[in-house]
Write an enzyme that holds these catalytic residues in place. Structure first.
Site, PDB file in Angstrom:
ATOM      1  CG  HIS A 159      -0.476  -9.921  -5.761  1.00 36.22           C
ATOM      2  ND1 HIS A 159      -0.771  -8.623  -6.116  1.00 36.22           N
ATOM      3  CD2 HIS A 159      -1.547 -10.658  -6.126  1.00 36.22           C
ATOM      4  CE1 HIS A 159      -1.968  -8.575  -6.660  1.00 36.22           C
ATOM      5  NE2 HIS A 159      -2.464  -9.800  -6.685  1.00 36.22           N
TER       6      HIS A 159
ATOM      7  CD  GLU B 230      -5.131 -11.915  -9.453  1.00 31.22           C
ATOM      8  OE1 GLU B 230      -5.963 -12.411  -8.675  1.00 31.22           O
ATOM      9  OE2 GLU B 230      -4.182 -11.192  -9.071  1.00 31.22           O
TER      10      GLU B 230
ATOM     11  CG  ASP C  49     -12.052  -9.617  -5.859  1.00 28.86           C
ATOM     12  OD1 ASP C  49     -12.152 -10.738  -5.343  1.00 28.86           O
ATOM     13  OD2 ASP C  49     -10.965  -9.033  -6.010  1.00 28.86           O
TER      14      ASP C  49
ATOM     15  CG  ASP D 262      -8.602 -15.159  -8.028  1.00 31.11           C
ATOM     16  OD1 ASP D 262      -9.737 -15.592  -7.756  1.00 31.11           O
ATOM     17  OD2 ASP D 262      -7.867 -14.617  -7.190  1.00 31.11           O
TER      18      ASP D 262
ATOM     19  NE  ARG E 199      -3.797  -2.343   2.229  1.00 32.64           N
ATOM     20  CZ  ARG E 199      -4.792  -2.613   1.406  1.00 32.64           C
ATOM     21  NH1 ARG E 199      -5.113  -1.743   0.467  1.00 32.64           N
ATOM     22  NH2 ARG E 199      -5.470  -3.749   1.499  1.00 32.64           N
TER      23      ARG E 199
ATOM     24  CG  HIS F 116      -4.984  -6.967  -9.569  1.00 36.98           C
ATOM     25  ND1 HIS F 116      -5.490  -6.463  -8.390  1.00 36.98           N
ATOM     26  CD2 HIS F 116      -4.907  -8.310  -9.373  1.00 36.98           C
ATOM     27  CE1 HIS F 116      -5.711  -7.439  -7.536  1.00 36.98           C
ATOM     28  NE2 HIS F 116      -5.361  -8.579  -8.106  1.00 36.98           N
TER      29      HIS F 116
ATOM     30  CE1 TYR G 241      -3.618  -6.482  -3.252  1.00 34.27           C
ATOM     31  CE2 TYR G 241      -3.581  -5.503  -1.066  1.00 34.27           C
ATOM     32  CZ  TYR G 241      -3.660  -6.614  -1.887  1.00 34.27           C
ATOM     33  OH  TYR G 241      -3.780  -7.867  -1.322  1.00 34.27           O
TER      34      TYR G 241
ATOM     35  CG  HIS H 163      -4.251 -15.915  -7.060  1.00 37.59           C
ATOM     36  ND1 HIS H 163      -4.334 -14.546  -7.217  1.00 37.59           N
ATOM     37  CD2 HIS H 163      -2.932 -16.185  -6.846  1.00 37.59           C
ATOM     38  CE1 HIS H 163      -3.125 -14.018  -7.127  1.00 37.59           C
ATOM     39  NE2 HIS H 163      -2.261 -14.991  -6.892  1.00 37.59           N
TER      40      HIS H 163
ATOM     41  CG  HIS I 240     -10.826 -13.821  -2.571  1.00 33.64           C
ATOM     42  ND1 HIS I 240      -9.453 -13.921  -2.608  1.00 33.64           N
ATOM     43  CD2 HIS I 240     -11.174 -13.202  -3.741  1.00 33.64           C
ATOM     44  CE1 HIS I 240      -8.989 -13.394  -3.720  1.00 33.64           C
ATOM     45  NE2 HIS I 240     -10.017 -12.940  -4.421  1.00 33.64           N
TER      46      HIS I 240
ATOM     47  CG  HIS J 234     -10.417 -12.488  -9.239  1.00 35.47           C
ATOM     48  ND1 HIS J 234      -9.150 -11.949  -9.355  1.00 35.47           N
ATOM     49  CD2 HIS J 234     -10.806 -12.237  -7.964  1.00 35.47           C
ATOM     50  CE1 HIS J 234      -8.799 -11.396  -8.215  1.00 35.47           C
ATOM     51  NE2 HIS J 234      -9.784 -11.572  -7.347  1.00 35.47           N
TER      52      HIS J 234
ATOM     53  CD  GLU K 149      -4.533 -13.933  -3.867  1.00 38.54           C
ATOM     54  OE1 GLU K 149      -3.566 -13.221  -4.088  1.00 38.54           O
ATOM     55  OE2 GLU K 149      -5.619 -13.797  -4.478  1.00 38.54           O
TER      56      GLU K 149
END
Length: 277
Positions: free
Chosen positions: A66, A143, A225, A177, A36, A106, A69, A212, A227, A180, A257
């Site tokens: 990964h 992804e 999205d 994923d 972040r 992403h 974000y 994923h 999970h 996703h 994840e």
């Protein structure tokens, strides 16, 4: 599948392999810096050395990262776009230092500039990053997204177009994923064979180099999205049973994840292993 999980790097990235060892897994995913924040200090040589030692000691055979974000490879704002290009460049440099096979990314969000515009901009950004880092072994794994908001990469055609527009397509792979894909409209519950046949036709299964593995709280085609733990969401166990026994993916890392993270990874892994015939 080579079961794995996204594990903590608290105290330093070199602590991650031991966290994976405690779970009895051979594949891991990590953030190589704070996910972040735009900027982080470079990895120290002693940390890199210890990482390689721990990877070997803990029997980790597959390791990926990964990206942050914050990164948006089609950000309309020029300053944010440059930060994103610089950010993913740094992610790949760190991956190369650590010997990671892929940086899962992403693709980006067009923020109402239009999907075709966004796809072209993503490819241009990737081309710039690759031009900066000639000869790198670490690949970008684009992804599959749920398509929430203006996020791109929620159709196989979009991912294929990004790859086709790349000047070095051999340096790109795909991360599938399960949450996703289902939320994006790919029914791996009822039409498992059809989905992967379509993926093979449009992108090519040879590019599917990371999974994923997540259940989902949201219905097919919802474009949301969220999970869920393995077997506790709308996918249930059947798609994961198919994946665990699909010989095409026997050597592909499958990274958990799930939302409870390391608190419930052991249970998720137990369930997945129980599905293997």
């Amino acid at each position: 599948m080579i079961l794995g999980a996204h594990v903590s790097t608290v105290g330093g990235v070199s602590n991650a392999p031991a966290n994976a060892e405690a779970l009895g897994i051979a594949a891991i995913a990590v953030f190589t810096k704070n996910q972040r924040q735009w900027v982080a200090k470079p990895l120290e040589e002693k940390e890199i050395t210890r990482w390689h030692e721990e990877i070997k000691r803990c029997g980790i055979t597959h390791a990926v990262s990964h990206d942050s974000y914050l990164i948006n490879l089609c950000a309309p704002d020029p300053e944010k776009l440059q930060k994103s290009i610089d950010g993913l460049t740094d992610e790949l440099e760190r991956a190369e230092q650590l010997g990671l096979s892929h940086v899962v990314a992403h693709p980006g969000s067009h923020l109402k500039e239009g999907e075709e515009w966004g796809i072209r901009k993503i490819a241009e950004s990737i081309n710039e990053i690759h031009a900066r880092l000639p000869g790198y072994k670490a690949k970008i794994a684009l992804e599959i997204t749920a398509g929430q908001g203006t996020n791109l990469g929620y159709t196989f055609e979009q991912i294929a177009q990004m790859i086709e527009l790349s000047s070095e397509p051999e340096r790109l792979a795909v991360c599938f994923d399960t949450c996703h894909a289902y939320s994006a409209g790919y029914d791996i519950l009822q039409k498992y064979d059809d989905v992967f046949s379509e993926f093979d036709r449009i992108i090519g299964l040879d590019r599917l180099q990371v999974f994923h593995i997540n259940d989902t709280k949201k219905p097919l085609g919802s474009r949301v999205d969220r999970h869920d733990q393995i077997g506790e969401g709308l996918l249930g166990l059947e798609p994961f049973r198919r994946l665990m026994n699909d010989e095409r993916f026997a050597k592909v890392p499958a990274i958990l994840e799930t939302p409870e993270g390391e608190a419930k990874y052991a249970e998720d892994l137990r369930v997945l292993k129980s599905l293997k015939k």
